[in-house]
Design a protein around this motif. Structure first.
Motif, PDB file in Angstrom:
ATOM      1  N   ARG A 177       0.993  -1.324   0.184  1.00 53.75           N
ATOM      2  CA  ARG A 177      -0.053  -0.047  -0.188  1.00 53.75           C
ATOM      3  C   ARG A 177       0.657   1.564   0.285  1.00 53.75           C
ATOM      4  N   THR A 178       1.680   1.046   0.385  1.00 53.59           N
ATOM      5  CA  THR A 178       3.005   1.990   0.231  1.00 53.59           C
ATOM      6  C   THR A 178       4.107   2.003  -0.881  1.00 53.59           C
ATOM      7  N   SER A 179       3.883   1.898  -1.623  1.00 54.21           N
ATOM      8  CA  SER A 179       4.257   0.859  -2.585  1.00 54.21           C
ATOM      9  C   SER A 179       4.257   3.031  -4.121  1.00 54.21           C
ATOM     10  N   PRO A 180       4.967   2.948  -4.916  1.00 53.45           N
ATOM     11  CA  PRO A 180       4.857   3.799  -6.136  1.00 53.45           C
ATOM     12  C   PRO A 180       3.511   3.718  -6.511  1.00 53.45           C
ATOM     13  N   PRO A 181       2.876   4.561  -7.511  1.00 57.68           N
ATOM     14  CA  PRO A 181       2.275   3.977  -8.449  1.00 57.68           C
ATOM     15  C   PRO A 181       2.317   3.390  -9.453  1.00 57.68           C
ATOM     16  N   GLY A 182       2.073   2.004  -9.824  1.00 57.26           N
ATOM     17  CA  GLY A 182       2.456   1.633 -11.217  1.00 57.26           C
ATOM     18  C   GLY A 182       2.369   2.400 -12.442  1.00 57.26           C
ATOM     19  N   SER A 183       3.214   1.784 -13.498  1.00 62.26           N
ATOM     20  CA  SER A 183       3.837   1.933 -14.882  1.00 62.26           C
ATOM     21  C   SER A 183       2.742   2.173 -16.114  1.00 62.26           C
TER      22      SER A 183
END
Length: 425
Positions: A277-283
């Protein structure tokens, strides 16, 4: 290709291992099998793909369901196997009709009637070997010996009752707990390397050394006793690594687990989990789930299997400090399943993923084992009991679909599995 672009790509691939090191420690963790370790007879790893030698050279993509066939009143807490009865004549065709090609089984010794039903299909399976995740010290010799004995019994059962030609891999251990990991690591700060008969690891945490010893021992036992081996892995979860630049992990970076010991990487990746949930947005989709998958792929040198993803439909969310763990409406689950599938199939590095397993076929009444009667009631306050795609009708112990969840799985695993965008079924 423009020369400058070629140089930039070359520099990127040289720096990928350094990124993995930056996530964990100042030195690069390594894991390899010895050159004289025999390859499995059917499912083998080539680069970042699993290949089924019986069906050609195309990479395998496992479309799976987690399976723990305990019914109300049954529990594995005291070591009992599920009943050897007619339930499998309902469950196995039900899974086959969902369009899957793989069953991820959790009981250590599934009974003969399950495998008899499996014979009526072309389904594959993988064997999870649960290891006590709360151990005081994973490197304690008594613990290692006891656990190896249990692993040997599971291997023996596979050859005596199971279907070794249908088995893709053995997974040794599942979701080790953060406190136990840090406790073990603190007790053995100098244990960093291991050279076994088959597994060789360097610059690892002490807990990872314990896993390497267990996997090495399992491989050696299977080879010596049966003259062949299967693929091996350890199944971990995002709360304790392997992606380290997240603020919500349960362990400091120096204690992280990287589940690359053995042949492949197996990881439970939930949409609401720590590290995800704290990951950067996907490409492509912009979701944090895709962002996590892409970071995972960037650091992976082996095929990756997402061994669990799902949602609990418990009547409410009992732990406000664990958002997403329970309380999901049945009618909202299909949207998440479709989003997860789309995230995976459109992610950068998607060719490294060997499959995805939805958790799981039906609600597990027996969790979390608070008392001996826990398996007799479906507890509203325990999200662990509500992850099923199907619910159990207690009067008949038969399966009933949860809204459109089964139909959604059937759609995703069906003719549209290669479509980058999947509309409503």
């Amino acid at each position: 290709m423009h020369p400058n672009l070629f140089l930039l790509l070359a520099l990127f691939f040289l720096l990928v291992p350094l990124r993995a090191a930056a996530d964990g420690s100042a030195t690069v963790k390594t894991s390899a099998l010895t050159a004289d370790t025999p390859a499995p007879q059917r499912f083998v790893v080539k680069g970042t793909s699993i290949i089924d030698l019986a069906r050609g050279k195309a990479p395998v993509f496992l479309k799976g369901i987690g399976y723990s066939p305990y019914l109300p009143g049954e529990t594995p807490i005291y070591g009992a196997a599920p009943g050897n009865d007619h339930r499998y004549a309902e469950h196995v065709p039900l899974m086959r009709d969902l369009g899957l090609n793989y069953i991820h089984v959790f009981p250590l010794k599934l009974p003969a009637r399950f495998f008899e039903e499996l014979d009526r299909t072309d389904l594959l399976y993988g064997q999870d070997i649960w290891v006590w995740a709360y151990e005081e010290d994973f490197l304690d010799e008594q613990f290692l010996n006891k656990t190896l004995t249990q692993i040997y019994e599971v291997i023996d059962h596979t050859y005596a009752v199971g279907r070794p030609d249908r088995l893709v891999f053995f997974s040794v251990g599942d979701e080790l707990q953060a406190d136990a990991v840090m406790r073990t690591n603190s007790r053995h700060p100098d244990v960093r390397d291991f050279t076994g008969r088959h597994v060789v690891v360097r610059n690892r945490t002490p807990t990872e050394i314990a896993l390497a010893r267990l996997i090495d021992g399992a491989m050696e036992y299977e080879l010596q006793r049966y003259g062949r081996r299967h693929l091996y892995c350890h199944t971990s979860w995002t709360h304790i690594g392997p992606i380290g630049d997240r603020p919500d992990l349960e362990v400091p970076r120096e204690h992280m687990i990287t589940p690359d010991i053995g042949d492949l990487i197996c990881l439970n990746v939930y949409t609401y989990a720590r590290g995800v949930r704290t990951s950067p947005p996907g490409s492509i989709t912009g979701s944090t789930y895709q962002g996590y998958l892409e970071d995972l792929a960037a650091n992976a040198g082996k095929p990756i299997l997402i061994t669990q993803v799902g949602l609990s439909t418990s009547p409410f969310e009992p732990k406000a400090w664990v958002p997403g763990f329970g309380g999901h409406r049945v009618e909202d689950v299909p949207d998440t399943y479709r989003a997860v599938w789309n995230d995976l199939r459109t992610a950068w590095g998607r060719e490294k993923f060997a499959g995805l397993v939805f958790f799981q076929l039906h609600d597990e009444w027996w969790k979390s084992g608070e008392d001996p009667t826990d398996a007799t009631r479906h507890e509203r306050q325990d999200p662990e009991e509500w992850f099923g795609i199907f619910e159990i009708v207690p009067e008949t112990n038969t399966m009933a679909p949860k809204g459109n969840i089964p139909e959604t799985v059937r759609y995703l695993f069906g003719d549209h599995q290669d479509s980058p965008l999947t509309p409503d079924p």
